[in-house]
Design an enzyme around this catalytic site. Sequence first.
Site, mmCIF file in Angstrom:
data_model
loop_
_atom_site.group_PDB
_atom_site.id
_atom_site.type_symbol
_atom_site.label_atom_id
_atom_site.label_comp_id
_atom_site.label_asym_id
_atom_site.label_seq_id
_atom_site.Cartn_x
_atom_site.Cartn_y
_atom_site.Cartn_z
ATOM 1 N N ARG A 13 2.616 -3.212 21.449
ATOM 2 C CA ARG A 13 3.950 -2.728 21.057
ATOM 3 C C ARG A 13 4.003 -1.207 20.859
ATOM 4 O O ARG A 13 5.074 -0.636 20.703
ATOM 5 C CB ARG A 13 4.399 -3.461 19.776
ATOM 6 C CG ARG A 13 4.706 -4.930 20.003
ATOM 7 C CD ARG A 13 4.770 -5.739 18.714
ATOM 8 N NE ARG A 13 3.445 -6.096 18.199
ATOM 9 C CZ ARG A 13 3.236 -6.831 17.113
ATOM 10 N NH1 ARG A 13 4.258 -7.281 16.417
ATOM 11 N NH2 ARG A 13 2.004 -7.110 16.705
ATOM 12 N N GLN A 69 -15.075 -7.783 19.775
ATOM 13 C CA GLN A 69 -14.413 -9.064 20.059
ATOM 14 C C GLN A 69 -13.966 -9.001 21.524
ATOM 15 O O GLN A 69 -13.023 -8.288 21.859
ATOM 16 C CB GLN A 69 -13.202 -9.237 19.127
ATOM 17 C CG GLN A 69 -12.497 -10.567 19.286
ATOM 18 C CD GLN A 69 -11.148 -10.605 18.561
ATOM 19 O OE1 GLN A 69 -10.548 -9.580 18.274
ATOM 20 N NE2 GLN A 69 -10.679 -11.807 18.281
ATOM 21 N N ASN A 167 3.299 -11.548 4.202
ATOM 22 C CA ASN A 167 1.849 -11.399 4.224
ATOM 23 C C ASN A 167 1.488 -9.988 4.699
ATOM 24 O O ASN A 167 1.919 -9.556 5.762
ATOM 25 C CB ASN A 167 1.286 -12.445 5.206
ATOM 26 C CG ASN A 167 -0.207 -12.317 5.405
ATOM 27 O OD1 ASN A 167 -0.920 -11.842 4.522
ATOM 28 N ND2 ASN A 167 -0.673 -12.743 6.573
ATOM 29 N N ARG A 420 0.261 56.430 27.340
ATOM 30 C CA ARG A 420 1.615 56.304 27.897
ATOM 31 C C ARG A 420 1.936 57.501 28.815
ATOM 32 O O ARG A 420 1.366 58.584 28.660
ATOM 33 C CB ARG A 420 2.626 56.184 26.768
ATOM 34 C CG ARG A 420 2.901 57.457 26.007
ATOM 35 C CD ARG A 420 3.963 57.232 24.947
ATOM 36 N NE ARG A 420 3.379 56.855 23.674
ATOM 37 C CZ ARG A 420 3.404 57.661 22.602
ATOM 38 N NH1 ARG A 420 3.966 58.854 22.640
ATOM 39 N NH2 ARG A 420 2.861 57.264 21.480
HETATM 40 C C1 UD1 Z 1 -0.403 -10.047 11.104
HETATM 41 C C2 UD1 Z 1 -0.397 -11.352 10.303
HETATM 42 C C3 UD1 Z 1 0.958 -11.489 9.633
HETATM 43 C C4 UD1 Z 1 1.170 -10.307 8.730
HETATM 44 C C5 UD1 Z 1 1.029 -8.986 9.477
HETATM 45 C C6 UD1 Z 1 0.984 -7.837 8.488
HETATM 46 C C7 UD1 Z 1 -1.842 -13.112 11.249
HETATM 47 C C8 UD1 Z 1 -1.900 -14.283 12.134
HETATM 48 N N1 UD1 Z 1 -0.652 -12.483 11.185
HETATM 49 O O1 UD1 Z 1 0.570 -10.096 12.103
HETATM 50 O O2 UD1 Z 1 1.017 -12.685 8.867
HETATM 51 O O3 UD1 Z 1 2.463 -10.365 8.133
HETATM 52 O O4 UD1 Z 1 -0.195 -8.949 10.211
HETATM 53 O O5 UD1 Z 1 0.959 -6.594 9.112
HETATM 54 O O6 UD1 Z 1 -2.813 -12.767 10.609
HETATM 55 N N2 UD1 Z 1 -6.687 -8.277 15.499
HETATM 56 C C9 UD1 Z 1 -7.962 -8.369 16.013
HETATM 57 N N3 UD1 Z 1 -8.250 -9.399 16.869
HETATM 58 C C10 UD1 Z 1 -7.336 -10.325 17.209
HETATM 59 C C11 UD1 Z 1 -6.027 -10.240 16.678
HETATM 60 C C12 UD1 Z 1 -5.741 -9.199 15.821
HETATM 61 O O7 UD1 Z 1 -8.817 -7.557 15.719
HETATM 62 O O8 UD1 Z 1 -7.700 -11.226 17.985
HETATM 63 C C13 UD1 Z 1 -6.373 -7.181 14.576
HETATM 64 C C14 UD1 Z 1 -5.389 -6.185 15.138
HETATM 65 O O9 UD1 Z 1 -6.082 -5.112 15.764
HETATM 66 C C15 UD1 Z 1 -4.664 -5.699 13.890
HETATM 67 C C16 UD1 Z 1 -4.721 -6.890 12.972
HETATM 68 O O10 UD1 Z 1 -5.771 -7.718 13.434
HETATM 69 O O11 UD1 Z 1 -5.334 -4.623 13.279
HETATM 70 C C17 UD1 Z 1 -3.421 -7.665 12.953
HETATM 71 O O12 UD1 Z 1 -3.043 -8.035 14.262
HETATM 72 P P1 UD1 Z 1 -1.531 -7.898 14.761
HETATM 73 O O13 UD1 Z 1 -1.476 -8.396 16.133
HETATM 74 O O14 UD1 Z 1 -1.039 -6.532 14.481
HETATM 75 O O15 UD1 Z 1 -0.841 -8.970 13.794
HETATM 76 P P2 UD1 Z 1 0.673 -9.023 13.307
HETATM 77 O O16 UD1 Z 1 1.503 -9.629 14.370
HETATM 78 O O17 UD1 Z 1 1.074 -7.708 12.801
HETATM 79 CA CA CA Z 2 0.138 -5.651 12.726
#
Ligand code: UD1
Ligand code: CA
Length: 442
Positions: A13, A69, A167, A420
């Site tokens: 995003r 990861q 959250n 100059r």
């Molecule tokens: C997440 C939370 C949501 C919360 C929000 C707060 C979950 C499922 N959702 O959503 O409840 O309200 O954050 O900001 O936890 N990441 C990894 N590996 C992955 C997926 C994510 O390292 O496989 C890391 C991302 O880099 C990021 C963080 O985890 O730093 C959160 O991931 P993101 O995709 O931003 O989650 P949100 O949709 O914001």
């Molecule tokens: Ca996030």
Amino acid sequence: MAVIVLAAGHGTRMQSEVPKVLHQVAGRPMIRHVLDTVETVSPSRIVVVIGPDMEDVESLCRAYTIVVQEERLGTAHAVLEAREALKDFEGNILVIFGDTPLLTADTILLMRQALDEDKKNALVVLGFEPESPKGYGRIRCKQDGTIASIVEEQEASSEDLKITLCNSGAMIFSSEVMFKELGKVGNENVKGEYYLTDLISLAHDRGAKVGLVVGLPDELRGVNSRVDLAGAEAVMQRRLRTRAMVAGVTLIDPTTTWLSMDTIFGRDVTVGPNVFLGKSVEVGDRVEIKSFSHLEGVKLENDVAVGPFARLRPGTVIGSGAKVGNFVEIKAAQIGKATKVSHLTYIGDSNVGNHVNVGAGTITCNYDGFAKHLTEIGDGAFIGSNSALVAPVSVGENAIIGAGSVVTDDVEEDELSVTRAEQKHLKGGAKRWKGRRSTDKF
Ligand code: UD1
Ligand code: CA
């Protein structure tokens, strides 16, 4: 306590080539903010989970254990990836996100306290009530106010969407929970991801409790887009301005002062409206930085006056009592004590001594199209207005350069040098000129 920082997401995003956590707030990458905060609570281990091909993130995190990861399968999966690195660890494990740069150490300590307080707590969740809950997981509470579960926005019912408690993503649990429960999290949901928040229902299943700490909305905003980034920047700028003012800096119009995380101020500094202080700016005592000045990588010694409309670039040191006035640009230069560079000047790659006067319109010609060269100006020298100093060149102590000179050869101390063209005087010339153009008006 061990800390796992999740930073594997690319941050689609953000619409960027750069991994999300490298985007900056107050001149510092978001991941660095998070790590700096974590360091202040002195955890025994820090593990950072990053994605593949994130060399730049990796090089920022070299001091910690880095886990890659390979596939981005969700927050629970990301934490599981860190399990191996923590296999011999016993204690509390805090999980935080690299995209939540404003989190403070106080809040981390509150979470730890909440977990330790009640032995029945399997985990503690950090919630908050943002201005707009859009995009966040919602925290469903039971009648008694404790957490029932967290539902992601994509899966939320219209009832869930009315919930304002969200959250933040941060969670703390014991290593036991990590090793026994995490592997049980499934991915049967809309996104097909392993959600860390599923640990809550697993805890309930075995009759354990889930604690809740409610933090401050400004502190817990997650950054997913450039709009969020600007929001986080605004909060950080408020913090930095407040910190500066509390420490004795006068900000005439704080809302228009831009500071960096590492800005250092002395006492009794005054900053005018619309001033930008980029990375690595150090300001001495009793300095005045007037409106619309832009500084980066600069040291200002005591009693310096800068601006309005000054541009000071990296590698510049302004000596005590010196004055840099309007429309002056200085780059990689030392300016001596009590020296004046008052108007419309460019000084680059130079050593300027003490008590020098640099006249309006002076330019150091530091670049010949191939390389940069040095200009040296000795103590007490006087550079007449509109002079071009063609580097490499030096002007000795107490020398004078006549206005409008193009100086290509070194000038000795106490010399007066003028290059100059000689001035001509044509008697009656003005009259003849006007006569020739008698139809034009002067
Ligand atoms: C997440 C939370 C949501 C919360 C929000 C707060 C979950 C499922 N959702 O959503 O409840 O309200 O954050 O900001 O936890 N990441 C990894 N590996 C992955 C997926 C994510 O390292 O496989 C890391 C991302 O880099 C990021 C963080 O985890 O730093 C959160 O991931 P993101 O995709 O931003 O989650 P949100 O949709 O914001
Ligand atoms: Ca996030």
